[in-house]
Motif scaffolding. Structure first.
Motif, PDB file in Angstrom:
ATOM      1  N   PRO A  76      -2.270  -0.680  -3.430  1.00  0.00           N
ATOM      2  CA  PRO A  76      -1.690  -1.805  -2.685  1.00  0.00           C
ATOM      3  C   PRO A  76      -2.704  -2.361  -1.686  1.00  0.00           C
ATOM      4  O   PRO A  76      -3.478  -1.608  -1.079  1.00  0.00           O
ATOM      5  N   LEU A 136      -1.462  -4.948  -6.202  1.00  0.00           N
ATOM      6  CA  LEU A 136      -2.510  -3.960  -6.417  1.00  0.00           C
ATOM      7  C   LEU A 136      -3.888  -4.613  -6.462  1.00  0.00           C
ATOM      8  O   LEU A 136      -4.083  -5.657  -7.083  1.00  0.00           O
ATOM      9  N   PHE A 177       1.941  -5.525  -1.252  1.00  0.00           N
ATOM     10  CA  PHE A 177       2.125  -4.486  -2.267  1.00  0.00           C
ATOM     11  C   PHE A 177       1.391  -4.799  -3.568  1.00  0.00           C
ATOM     12  O   PHE A 177       1.363  -3.968  -4.486  1.00  0.00           O
TER      13      PHE A 177
END
Length: 228
Positions: free
Chosen positions: A32, A27, A25
């Motif tokens: 993501p 970034l 998850f």
């Protein structure tokens, strides 16, 4: 035309990254990490379904994120296992097609061309690998022997296999209580059969530690400049 199930391993919980969420998850360029992988494979005609084994507590969040991107390939999330090997096993149990591709959610720099080359390769068992550019010795606290690095390979993903054969190998490993770090070693242990190695890429890194995140940002910037 061959038809494939695609298993995207997303079972990590971010311990080595010192996170309170799974590292997939994190970034990268505003998305993501695992979304970068899905964007590479979405629309490849041979891939008929995507199965994502992930932590039970994050199935809903994973589904939520996926919905935001409107992928065309059918995707479903399943509960992953306590280990990587168990997550693959659970994914294989859900696979509906005769052949399967396995990749890791935290390897975002794999290219669409690499997936296509994997699917097109003639052998049913195919992996990516890199030469090892450093000296490797056998031993833990003391040196016990030399290893010939020109006979060794750094295993990368994605891989492809016959689904039923890989599932059977996993069932054997469970019965024998053997653990493997990835599927090529597991598959070879039980079949001793040919696994083709395609030339991998130094960019196809696995993001597992804090330093990897910095490397990933540098790779992303470099690839954007190359494309520009």
């Amino acid at each position: 035309m061959s038809e494939f199930s695609f298993i995207l391993l997303s079972g990590g919980v971010g311990k080595r990254m010192q996170l309170n969420m799974p590292k997939q998850f994190l970034l990268l360029a505003g998305k993501p990490i695992f979304i970068h992988v899905l964007e590479k494979i979405d629309g490849i005609s041979e891939i008929k379904e995507i199965i994502i084994p992930c932590p039970a507590d994050f199935i809903e969040k994973t589904q939520e994120v996926i919905r935001d991107y409107g992928f065309s390939t059918p995707i479903r999330c399943v509960e992953g296992g306590e280990t990587r090997q168990e997550s693959v096993y659970k994914g294989l149990q859900e696979a509906a097609f005769d052949q399967v591709v396995i990749h890791e959610a935290v390897r975002p720099f794999v290219s669409r061309e690499e997936f296509e080359a994997l699917l097109a390769a003639g052998n049913e068992s195919v992996i990516y690998g890199l030469d090892i550019p450093f000296t490797v010795l056998q031993g833990k606290d003391i040196v016990e022997g030399n290893l010939q690095r020109d006979r060794l390979v750094n295993v990368q993903l994605p891989h492809k296999y016959n689904t039923k054969k890989l599932l059977y190998a996993h069932e054997c490993a469970r019965e024998d209580r053997l653990e493997f770090t990835e599927d090529a070693s597991l598959y070879f242990h039980y079949y001793q059969s040919e696994i083709t190695i395609l030339q991998g890429s130094e960019y196809n890194i696995k993001i597992t530690k804090p330093i990897d995140r910095k490397i990933a940002e540098a790779i992303y910037k470099e690839t954007i400049l190359m494309e520009g």
